[in-house]
Design an enzyme around this catalytic site. Structure first.
Site, PDB file in Angstrom:
ATOM      1  N   LYS A 138     -50.723  14.986  18.819  1.00 59.01           N
ATOM      2  CA  LYS A 138     -49.528  15.484  18.127  1.00 59.01           C
ATOM      3  C   LYS A 138     -49.650  16.972  17.803  1.00 59.01           C
ATOM      4  O   LYS A 138     -48.693  17.734  17.962  1.00 59.01           O
ATOM      5  CB  LYS A 138     -49.296  14.658  16.864  1.00 59.01           C
ATOM      6  CG  LYS A 138     -48.892  13.207  17.209  1.00 59.01           C
ATOM      7  CD  LYS A 138     -48.976  12.283  16.020  1.00 59.01           C
ATOM      8  CE  LYS A 138     -48.574  10.866  16.413  1.00 59.01           C
ATOM      9  NZ  LYS A 138     -48.917   9.861  15.399  1.00 59.01           N
ATOM     10  N   ILE A 183     -39.719  11.957  10.981  1.00 56.96           N
ATOM     11  CA  ILE A 183     -39.705  13.324  10.429  1.00 56.96           C
ATOM     12  C   ILE A 183     -39.146  14.283  11.497  1.00 56.96           C
ATOM     13  O   ILE A 183     -39.683  14.353  12.597  1.00 56.96           O
ATOM     14  CB  ILE A 183     -41.133  13.782  10.037  1.00 56.96           C
ATOM     15  CG1 ILE A 183     -41.710  12.862   8.956  1.00 56.96           C
ATOM     16  CG2 ILE A 183     -41.130  15.229   9.569  1.00 56.96           C
ATOM     17  CD1 ILE A 183     -43.158  13.170   8.592  1.00 56.96           C
TER      18      ILE A 183
HETATM   19  N1  HSE Z   1     -50.324   5.093  15.672  1.00 59.95           N
HETATM   20  C1  HSE Z   1     -49.606   6.103  14.991  1.00 59.95           C
HETATM   21  C2  HSE Z   1     -49.949   6.071  13.513  1.00 59.95           C
HETATM   22  C3  HSE Z   1     -48.119   5.958  15.082  1.00 59.95           C
HETATM   23  O1  HSE Z   1     -50.717   5.228  13.055  1.00 59.95           O
HETATM   24  O2  HSE Z   1     -49.433   6.914  12.817  1.00 59.95           O
HETATM   25  C4  HSE Z   1     -47.577   6.377  16.411  1.00 59.95           C
HETATM   26  O3  HSE Z   1     -47.726   7.738  16.633  1.00 59.95           O
END
Ligand code: HSE
Length: 455
Positions: free
Chosen positions: A226, A157
């Protein structure tokens, strides 16, 4: 000053022959795991499309990993693979270094060393950027090199590019997202198949979506990394990662999912960041959202990121948040963007943190008790006269208004029955003190459960 892009510089001249024709952008990579393999495949298998668009070749000249013997289904020249990260960091011809080992150390050391040597860097490492972002972003600004991190949030994205470039004129008011595919897969499975968390997690592990140790994904830590990085680029501030309120999905029961359905909602693990111009409300927790909301229908391993601002209103980006090729394509997108700058002889075109360094401001974070939200409450209570009026009395005395309520049949062998309610917007402080009082009542059989609601 060394911009790394000066047309007179040795670095720039290296890319061009005497006639002005472009040559090759040389890339090094540390970490040859899932994403690294995706990057190597993309640079090989999609070399033609990259070259046609870039007008130059991108060559992977060194790849470092502790394991250089496993067959990853991609053939690299024998002198490309190395077990030495220094062979990449110190390689004089490499202009763009990709860091894909993850974690804090030694990833941080390698990135800072590469930046110090004037290399542009690309990383998928949200944990590192969330915890040590100040150090990394300021090193990048100081050395006037580029930092690409599109792959760190939402895989394929293009949210970083959107915030840094497409939404450059927009005052962002909130970013909310389903940014962990593992958690979304588990919640979707619990909802579709009416199974418990443990069963859904086990299947996610068997299918390779969840790690053997799923803590970061299911407890919301990955989502918090994030949203910390997104907050930085959305509002031009850094975030003290440890101050983010984080709750995961391991406490969500099939009962919660069923109740959400009865109220016309689904439960999603949302990463939330809202800025009212004074303070930032940043948190990660399971959240009920109405089924009519587009994000309620983003299921399985998909991710979705919802941005609200003063110009476009709302915008939702949906896509694959993980996986070798989706995430690898985000890495390669960053590499090509940097390559374009190198070829054009320009640098520092877009600030890594989206705002000019001198414009980055400290913005206070709201504590969780300072927020307001709508709430879903689940109680397990004795089914006898007066219990409901006592509960609603306590809620009322804390200015909490009930929107709707359901008393469900006894589930299992316990003496209590589930009593669930949806409450209008209230202050978290009031909700918490009401729940503390309610928990003390003899008629309340277990600790009340709260799920915040976003509409
Ligand atoms: N472990 C993350 C997820 C992906 O399950 O979305 C990597 O950021």
């Amino acid at each position: 000053m060394n911009t790394g892009f000066d047309k007179q510089s040795a670095a720039f001249k290296k890319f061009f022959n005497g006639t002005g024709n472009m040559k090759t952008i040389k890339v090094g990579m540390i970490g040859f795991g899932t994403i690294g393999t995706g990057v190597a495949k993309i640079l090989t298998q999609n070399k033609d499309v990259i070259t046609k668009r870039l007008g130059a070749a991108v060559e992977l000249v060194k790849v470092a990993d502790l394991d250089i013997t496993t067959d990853r289904g991609i053939k690299l020249a024998p002198d490309v693979l190395t077990t030495s990260a220094a062979a990449v960091v110190d390689h004089p011809d490499i202009n763009v270094l990709i860091e894909l080992i993850g974690g804090y150390d030694p990833a941080k050391k390698f990135l800072l060393q590469a930046i110090e040597r004037g290399k542009h860097v690309v990383t998928a490492n949200k944990a590192l950027l969330a915890k040590h972002g100040d150090e990394i972003f300021s090193a990048v600004a100081q050395k006037r090199v580029s930092l690409g991190f599109e792959a760190s949030i939402g895989g394929a994205i293009p949210i970083v590019r959107s915030v840094r470039e497409a939404f450059v004129a927009n005052r962002i008011q909130s970013i909310e997202g389903i940014v962990n595919g593992t958690a979304n897969y588990i919640l979707s499975k619990m909802s579709d198949e009416n199974c418990g968390f443990d069963v859904a997690l086990k299947e996610a592990q068997q299918k390779g979506f969840a790690e053997a140790d799923p803590t970061f994904d299911v407890e919301g830590i990955d989502s918090a990394h994030k949203i910390a990085v997104l907050t930085r680029i959305a509002y031009g501030t850094s975030v003290a990662f440890d101050d983010i309120t984080v709750a995961g999905i391991s406490s969500i029961t099939s009962e919660d999912i069923a109740c959400a359905r009865e109220f016309g909602c689904r439960i999603k693990l949302l990463a939330i960041s809202k800025y009212d111009g004074r303070a930032i409300d940043i948190r990660v927790h399971p959240t009920m959202i109405p089924v009519a909301h587009p994000m309620a229908n983003v299921n399985g391993v998909l991710n979705a990121i919802h941005v609200r601002d003063d110009l476009m209103g709302e915008n939702i980006l949906i896509g694959h948040g993980a996986g070798a090729l989706p995430t690898g394509s985000a890495v390669v997108g960053d590499v090509v963007e940097i390559a374009r700058n190198i070829l054009a002889g320009v640098g520092k075109r877009i600030p890594a943190a989206s705002f000019q360094s001198e414009e980055i401001r400290a913005v206070p974070l709201k504590g969780i008790r300072e927020i307001e939200s709508e709430y879903f409450l689940r109680f397990n209570v004795l089914d006898k006269p007066g219990v409901l009026s006592t509960l609603s009395g306590i809620l009322g005395s804390h200015s909490i208004s009930i929107e709707s309520m359901i008393q469900r049949r006894r589930a299992g062998s316990g003496e209590g029955v589930p009593l669930v309610m949806m409450c209008h917007k209230a202050s978290e402080k009031n909700i918490q003190s009401a729940l503390e009082k309610i928990e003390q009542l003899d008629a309340v059989c277990e600790k009340p459960n709260l799920i915040r609601v976003e509409k």
